[in-house]
Design a protein around this motif. Structure first.
Motif, PDB file in Angstrom:
ATOM      1  N   THR A   1       8.482  -4.646   2.049  1.00  0.00           N
ATOM      2  CA  THR A   1       7.447  -5.091   0.858  1.00  0.00           C
ATOM      3  C   THR A   1       7.450  -6.744   0.984  1.00  0.00           C
ATOM      4  OG1 THR A   1       7.900  -3.434  -0.610  1.00  0.00           O
ATOM      5  CG2 THR A   1       6.769  -5.214  -1.610  1.00  0.00           C
TER       6      THR A   1
ATOM      7  N   SER B   1       4.869   0.613  -2.721  1.00  0.00           N
ATOM      8  CA  SER B   1       6.124  -0.105  -2.232  1.00  0.00           C
ATOM      9  C   SER B   1       7.231   0.727  -2.229  1.00  0.00           C
ATOM     10  CB  SER B   1       6.442  -1.318  -3.115  1.00  0.00           C
ATOM     11  OG  SER B   1       7.983  -1.766  -2.711  1.00  0.00           O
TER      12      SER B   1
ATOM     13  N   TYR C   1      10.927  -7.092  -6.595  1.00  0.00           N
ATOM     14  CA  TYR C   1      10.908  -6.281  -5.192  1.00  0.00           C
ATOM     15  C   TYR C   1      12.250  -6.658  -4.417  1.00  0.00           C
ATOM     16  CZ  TYR C   1       6.582  -4.132  -6.635  1.00  0.00           C
ATOM     17  OH  TYR C   1       5.555  -3.482  -7.221  1.00  0.00           O
TER      18      TYR C   1
ATOM     19  N   ALA D   1       1.579  -2.826  -4.160  1.00  0.00           N
ATOM     20  CA  ALA D   1       2.878  -2.553  -4.124  1.00  0.00           C
ATOM     21  C   ALA D   1       3.190  -1.708  -5.338  1.00  0.00           C
ATOM     22  CB  ALA D   1       3.552  -4.086  -4.307  1.00  0.00           C
TER      23      ALA D   1
END
Length: 557
Positions: free
Chosen positions: A388, A413, A383, A409
């Motif tokens: 996040t 996310s 990520y 996520a």
């Protein structure tokens, strides 16, 4: 088109060009890379204008392309009247503006004026001392009694919303990243500088603005008021007078705090503020009360229908709805509301149908028109999003397990929407000849624009049809909305009626076959407008629907 449309005997609405338009949002960093540096850019967008023209869209909304250190991927702006070098130059933008206009496409820019970058010259000047002329462009406070922050106001990205400036001994406010100091809208100089900048862009031919977190500009941090401050609408009305009053521009405000009642304050005909706002009630209804979007609630069609119907009715005679499933901050529509496995194509089509047939202006987020899915990331290291990464640290400290956070996520996310646009089945989906700034989705071999354009039964061509229908049928633009079977857990049924025209929309939003008994007034025959499986031009009392099947019928009397 005539100047007015009759909604009911008591209401006349003035037609606006954007009522029948469809907007396409581009996240420039992830759309098309022209030079192999792994970052999308303006020349890349220019190279895809023929694709967008084929889709039929009327407007392109660009997420920020301005000069920025990219702490928050461009939402931290260091110069409002220049372009970030990774995206190109001002000359590149003028070329995009001209070539889009040749195709009948307007450009809408992102207006980010709740905050700037800490590298903006205004803030650099403000940091030079308490007596600097730009000091009051931002919100400064002395430390609290304990020497810490002035109060416990929290940043949306996590942690305190106050950051100490050691050289002056004061704290500045940042509702987002510490590198995004909030502007002080109580200062007339700030407002004048913003209006001058807006006019600079409007004078050069842009079609309007999407206004980032515009509901926050009236904040009063000493009272811990962030959204909907007491002078918010004074500021927006002043903005309208100084920049928009004599222009035919589209404006849409991002307003996470908005309600059906307050939406009319922004977009009512006599308010002289904005064209419309984005409301997020259909998004937040699935968030957990403690962990927010990082722990999702199950999909509830009954609740979703209630939200859409509430907003359709609330703005039926004044104001205007914006219609969207996703954007650069939200998960992919087909993964969040549909079924991104076996039924990806029919569910993507059905989601598009039930949204585009409502009253309002539709917004298509890049890749939505080919049924792009959420990212397939399995570890936090993949990520890139600042939110996040911050929330990973904070939620684990609060007791959420690493596995639960990654699951959250994967669903929510912001990076789900930011994987590169797949143009072909080439490496990285043909987005770049280099290494992309964020990993491409692993399914680019089967989900890409080239394949979608070549397949006349694809999600892409379904969107083309929906966009065309909005341009050619007044009932889709202005028709009265009426829902049915509100408590049915799998079926979405509504009509749009204008004069003697009625559109009936029937959809199965589940992966199981459904047999449904229709209300008597829905039994109808007419013209098949759009469908997922086969054209259907009449409805009987009992209807059998395949998984994720949907269709629309136009009846004329």
């Amino acid at each position: 088109m005539t100047e007015h449309a009759r909604l009911n005997p008591a209401v006349t609405i003035t037609r606006q060009w954007w009522h029948s338009s469809t907007v396409y949002q581009i996240y420039p960093r992830s759309f098309a890379d022209s030079n192999g540096d792994g970052i999308g850019d303006i020349p890349g967008i220019i190279s895809k204008l023929d694709y967008l023209e084929k889709l039929g869209i009327d407007l392109i909304w660009l997420s920020p392309i301005y000069a920025s250190p990219m702490d928050d991927n461009g939402y931290d702006i260091s110069n409002y009247q220049d372009i970030a070098p990774e995206f190109g130059t001002l000359d590149d933008f003028w070329e995009l503006l001209a070539k889009a206009k040749e195709r009948g496409i307007g450009i809408v820019l992102d207006l980010v004026v709740n905050h700037t970058s800490d590298e903006h010259d205004w803030f650099l000047q403000a940091r030079k001392g308490r007596n600097n002329q730009f000091r009051d462009f931002y919100i400064w406070r002395d430390p609290g009694p304990d020497g810490g922050p002035p109060n416990d106001l929290q940043s949306i990205f996590g942690g305190s919303a106050w950051e100490l400036d050691p050289s002056s001994g004061q704290y500045y406010l940042h509702l987002f990243s510490r590198r995004q100091p909030d502007l002080n809208w109580e200062n007339e100089g700030v407002r004048r500088a913003v209006y001058d900048m807006m006019n600079w862009w409007l004078d050069r031919g842009i079609a309007g603005f999407r206004m980032d977190v515009i509901d926050l500009i009236g904040k009063q941090p000493d009272k811990q008021i962030t959204a909907d401050g007491p002078h918010l609408h004074d500021y927006i009305q002043e903005m309208h007078r100084e920049t928009l009053r004599h222009r035919d521009a589209l404006t849409v405000g991002e307003t996470w705090s908005v309600t059906p009642d307050s939406a009319l304050l922004y977009s009512g005909r006599e308010r002289h503020e904005l064209s419309m706002v984005f409301q997020f009630e259909h998004v937040t209804q699935r968030w957990d009360e403690v962990f927010g979007k990082w722990r999702s609630k199950p999909f509830d069609l009954v609740a979703l229908k209630a939200v859409f119907s509430k907003w359709q009715q609330a703005l039926a005679e004044d104001g205007w709805n914006s219609l969207f499933w996703g954007n650069h901050d939200l998960p992919r529509a087909v993964s969040r509301y549909g079924e991104d496995g076996e039924f990806r194509v029919p569910s993507a089509k059905t989601l598009a149908t039930v949204l585009h047939m409502m009253r309002g202006t539709p917004y298509v987020y890049q890749g939505e028109e080919i049924g792009m899915t959420n990212a397939s990331f399995t570890s936090i290291e993949q990520y890139k999003d600042i939110e996040t990464l911050n929330m990973h640290r904070l939620h684990l400290a609060a007791g959420l397990s690493p596995q639960d956070f990654i699951a959250g996520a994967h669903m929510n996310s912001r990076d789900n929407a930011r994987t590169p646009m797949p143009w072909t089945d080439a490496p990285h989906g043909g987005f770049t000849t280099g290494t992309p700034w964020i990993e491409a989705n692993g399914n680019v071999g089967s989900i890409n624009a080239a394949a979608a354009v070549d397949d006349d039964q694809s999600v892409f061509h379904h969107y083309r049809k929906l966009i065309t229908l909005r341009k050619t049928h007044d009932v889709i633009v202005y028709g009265r909305y009426q829902s049915y079977l509100d408590q049915h857990p799998e079926v979405f049924l509504y009509t749009r009626t204008l004069g003697g025209d009625r559109v009936t929309v029937l959809a199965n939003l589940s992966k199981a076959p459904v047999v449904v008994e229709l209300p008597g007034e829905i039994v109808t025959g007419g013209e098949a407008l759009v469908w997922t499986h086969q054209p259907i031009s009449s409805l009987e009392q009992t209807v059998s629907l395949r998984p994720w099947e949907s269709f629309c019928i136009l009846t004329r009397t």
